[in-house]
Design an enzyme around this catalytic site. Structure first.
Site, short mmCIF file in Angstrom:
data_model
loop_
_atom_site.label_atom_id
_atom_site.label_comp_id
_atom_site.label_asym_id
_atom_site.label_seq_id
_atom_site.Cartn_x
_atom_site.Cartn_y
_atom_site.Cartn_z
N HIS A 206 0.86 -1.19 0.00
CA HIS A 206 0.00 0.00 0.00
C HIS A 206 0.90 1.23 0.00
O HIS A 206 1.72 1.42 0.89
CB HIS A 206 -0.91 0.02 1.23
CG HIS A 206 -1.82 1.21 1.25
ND1 HIS A 206 -3.05 1.22 0.63
CD2 HIS A 206 -1.68 2.44 1.81
CE1 HIS A 206 -3.63 2.41 0.81
NE2 HIS A 206 -2.81 3.16 1.52
N CYS A 207 0.74 2.05 -1.03
CA CYS A 207 1.59 3.23 -1.19
C CYS A 207 0.82 4.46 -0.75
O CYS A 207 -0.18 4.83 -1.38
CB CYS A 207 2.04 3.37 -2.64
SG CYS A 207 3.10 4.80 -2.92
#
Length: 360
Positions: A190-191
């Site tokens: 998850h960025c």
């Protein structure tokens, strides 16, 4: 009956419709139901993790649904990071055009037109890839039939697990993101800078974003250095005493004097020059960091894995197939480049190619 202890023992389904050799008596304390096919299972032991012998689904009886606290903080963190990144991109584009292009046009009109077109292409590519990676769905797992024995065939849910947060089956390469609150197929990570997960659908766009930003930052840093030399104030060197000094000491004195001269001349810089200095420092640092990230991502793709799948496989003896074809398939190129080369060139490079063909 010999019992072999395994991390996920295979349970025997018990149902009247099954063949007689699969029907046996069970103990009440070992009678459990498979979530995948709905069959009652006979466990060889009181293992919390077991695998259904019919559909292949994995069940963890100790799994509990955990409440995620302060999830709103994660969402606000993502929104703040996305806002900061968009402002930075806008500043680099507008600030670079304001600081660089007047000097470029003053040297040559043709050169100014060329750099304007190149700046436009890089800006559009960066904004497009960022929008695709940030706003495109990361990838939802495919819908699959589960919960009913007649509908679920033999091995239909092989190595599937049940997601308690989504209340649906989860394939082996699927992970649940607590920030996005959904299961993501082939989730890499998850960025927060794109406010989205990197999964099966937007992973190629994320790699394209890294490549685009690296090329753009390299171009910005080169142009910042070139224009800075054009507008930098004159540098005056002070006297340096070189008597009775070692070569290393003299070199250090010259370097120190050079740095001090640059600092003294930077005081007389125009605002355009200060913007160029900031663009150079930020572009170099950002480009180096993203290049390391891109190299790491390409290494995972080369091994046919993602970041999370590589973490989960650590400590196991399983080794993925390492091949450049994994990179080609990742970008939607299913065949090798040699498929499209002329036959005569392949036979020239590989003399045994024709022999193998005739042997077949």
């Amino acid at each position: 009956m010999t019992i072999i202890s395994q991390p996920a023992p295979e349970a025997i389904p018990i149902m009247a419709e099954l063949p007689p050799e699969h029907i046996t008596s069970i103990k009440e304390e070992h009678d459990v139901q498979c979530w995948g096919c709905g069959l009652h299972l006979l466990l060889p032991s009181n293992s919390p993790l077991f695998k259904c012998g019919w559909c292949g689904a994995l069940t963890n009886q100790n799994a509990r649904k955990r409440d995620v606290k302060y999830i709103w903080l994660r969402r606000w963190r993502d929104r703040i990071f996305v806002f900061i990144l968009l402002v930075f991109m806008l500043f680099v584009i507008c600030g670079g055009v304001w600081a660089v292009h007047p000097v470029i046009f003053s040297t040559s009109y043709f050169t100014g037109i060329f750099h304007s077109i190149l700046t436009f292409i890089l800006s559009v590519a960066t904004v497009y890839t960022y929008s695709s990676a940030a706003f495109k769905c990361a990838g939802t797992p495919p819908l699959i039939v589960w919960g009913s024995y007649p509908a679920v065939g033999k091995g239909g849910l092989e190595n599937y697990t049940f997601c308690l947060l989504c209340s649906k089956p989860k394939s082996p390469r699927t992970h649940h993101c607590r920030t996005c609150r959904q299961c993501i197929l082939d989730m890499d990570h998850h960025c927060p800078f794109i406010g989205n997960c990197v999964g099966a659908n937007n992973h190629p766009h994320f790699i394209a974003l890294l490549i685009s930003v690296i090329i753009s930052t390299t171009y910005v840093s080169i142009m910042a250095v070139y224009v800075s030399f054009q507008i930098w104030p004159p540098i005056t060197f002070g006297p340096i005493s070189n008597s009775n000094g070692h070569v290393t000491e003299l070199a250090l004195r010259y370097i120190q004097e050079l740095i001090m001269c640059f600092i003294r001349s930077a005081v007389f810089l125009e605002p355009r020059g200060l913007v160029l200095v900031y663009l150079f420092i930020s572009s170099v640092s950002l480009g180096v960091g993203l290049f390391i990230l891109l190299w790491q991502q390409l290494c995972y793709i080369y091994k046919g894995k993602t970041f999370l799948s590589d973490l989960s496989s650590q400590g196991n003896d399983e080794v993925g197939e390492k091949d450049c074809q994994n990179i080609l398939r990742f970008f939607g190129w299913p065949y090798s480049f040699s498929r499209y080369l002329p036959l005569w060139s392949i036979s020239r490079l590989l003399p045994s190619f024709q022999k193998k063909r005739h042997a077949k």
